[in-house]
Design an enzyme around this catalytic site. Structure first.
Site, PDB file in Angstrom:
ATOM      1  N   ALA A  56       9.473  -0.329   4.262  1.00  0.00           N
ATOM      2  CA  ALA A  56       8.408   0.650   4.472  1.00  0.00           C
ATOM      3  C   ALA A  56       7.049  -0.033   4.570  1.00  0.00           C
ATOM      4  O   ALA A  56       6.226   0.315   5.427  1.00  0.00           O
ATOM      5  CB  ALA A  56       8.405   1.673   3.338  1.00  0.00           C
TER       6      ALA A  56
ATOM      7  N   GLU B 251      15.013  -2.303  -1.378  1.00  0.00           N
ATOM      8  CA  GLU B 251      15.114  -2.619   0.038  1.00  0.00           C
ATOM      9  C   GLU B 251      14.211  -1.711   0.864  1.00  0.00           C
ATOM     10  O   GLU B 251      13.538  -2.155   1.808  1.00  0.00           O
ATOM     11  CB  GLU B 251      16.560  -2.474   0.519  1.00  0.00           C
ATOM     12  N   GLU B 252      14.166  -0.423   0.502  1.00  0.00           N
ATOM     13  CA  GLU B 252      13.374   0.531   1.274  1.00  0.00           C
ATOM     14  C   GLU B 252      11.887   0.246   1.180  1.00  0.00           C
ATOM     15  O   GLU B 252      11.176   0.348   2.183  1.00  0.00           O
ATOM     16  CB  GLU B 252      13.662   1.954   0.784  1.00  0.00           C
ATOM     17  N   ILE B 253      11.399  -0.134   0.007  1.00  0.00           N
ATOM     18  CA  ILE B 253       9.958  -0.335  -0.128  1.00  0.00           C
ATOM     19  C   ILE B 253       9.493  -1.544   0.674  1.00  0.00           C
ATOM     20  O   ILE B 253       8.418  -1.533   1.282  1.00  0.00           O
ATOM     21  CB  ILE B 253       9.540  -0.468  -1.615  1.00  0.00           C
TER      22      ILE B 253
END
Length: 236
Positions: free
Chosen positions: A104, A99-101
């Site tokens: 980002a 989810e973070e990538i």
């Protein structure tokens, strides 16, 4: 392990030599120095990320003063992304959770819409086969710059593997928690905290693992750094 003073030689020219860049703080300094010798030998540039390390170094080694550099939007990230755009380089971004990538990459792409992010994936590899598959995909896409935020020493080891196997690679940069931070909030660091060099305090308030490092790891670093300096042992 020598800490670079400035960026003069970093973007001197594009050539066949792959340049790997990482950033050290009081936690990661000895993790890398005490790790496998090939890790330190294969990294081309070490920069100090953290005002404590910079201040301590400049007090103990006044003839070899250094400056703080980190991979974030207040320091090296804009330089690297603009350089990539100007030279039409393909970028891979590795790190954070799934989810973070995604988030980002969205944040970076919003700020640099013409930046060519040709490949991205999370930083959690379950096997060497997954690492090999990621490098194979980057080879197929002709990646020139690899940005990796997996924590020390995993991110350095990953970049070294890329350096040895990624034929189109020009640069590799570690970025620590940068990807997770901007996934949480684009302007992760309060401007006042950045101006006063109190970003460490903001991270300590937000994250328990940072508080643990400040209490446990930083005093150990301080003691060893002092001992090495005054016992005339090579420390960098």
């Amino acid at each position: 392990m020598n800490i670079d003073r400035n960026l003069d030689l970093l973007f001197e020219k594009l050539d066949d030599k792959v340049k790997l860049v990482t950033f050290v703080n009081p936690f990661s300094y000895y993790v890398l120095k005490d790790g496998p010798v090939e890790v330190v030998n294969e990294i081309d540039h070490f920069f100090a990320d953290g005002i404590f390390l910079v201040k301590l170094n400049n007090i103990l080694y006044p003839r070899d003063k250094i400056s703080r550099y980190s991979f974030d939007f207040t320091s090296l990230a804009p330089i690297v992304f603009n350089y990539s755009i100007e030279n039409k380089l393909k970028v891979a971004v590795i790190g954070g959770s799934s989810e973070e990538i995604v988030r980002a990459v969205e944040v970076i792409s919003d700020k640099y819409p013409v930046l060519n992010i040709s490949y991205f994936r999370n930083g959690f590899f379950s096997s060497e086969a997954e690492v090999d598959d990621a490098i194979k995909n980057m080879n197929e896409k002709g990646i020139n710059i690899v940005l990796c935020g997996m924590g020390t020493p995993l991110q350095e080891v990953f970049l070294i593997k890329c350096k040895l196997s990624l034929t189109s690679m020009n640069y590799g940069f570690t970025c620590g928690g940068f990807l997770s931070q901007i996934a949480l909030r684009e302007d992760y660091f309060n401007p006042i905290m950045s101006k006063l060099h109190l970003r460490w305090l903001q991270r300590a308030i937000r994250h328990s693992y940072v508080r643990k490092r400040l209490i446990k790891d930083y005093p150990k670093f301080f003691y060893r750094f002092l001992i090495e300096r005054f016992c005339h042992q090579p420390s960098r």
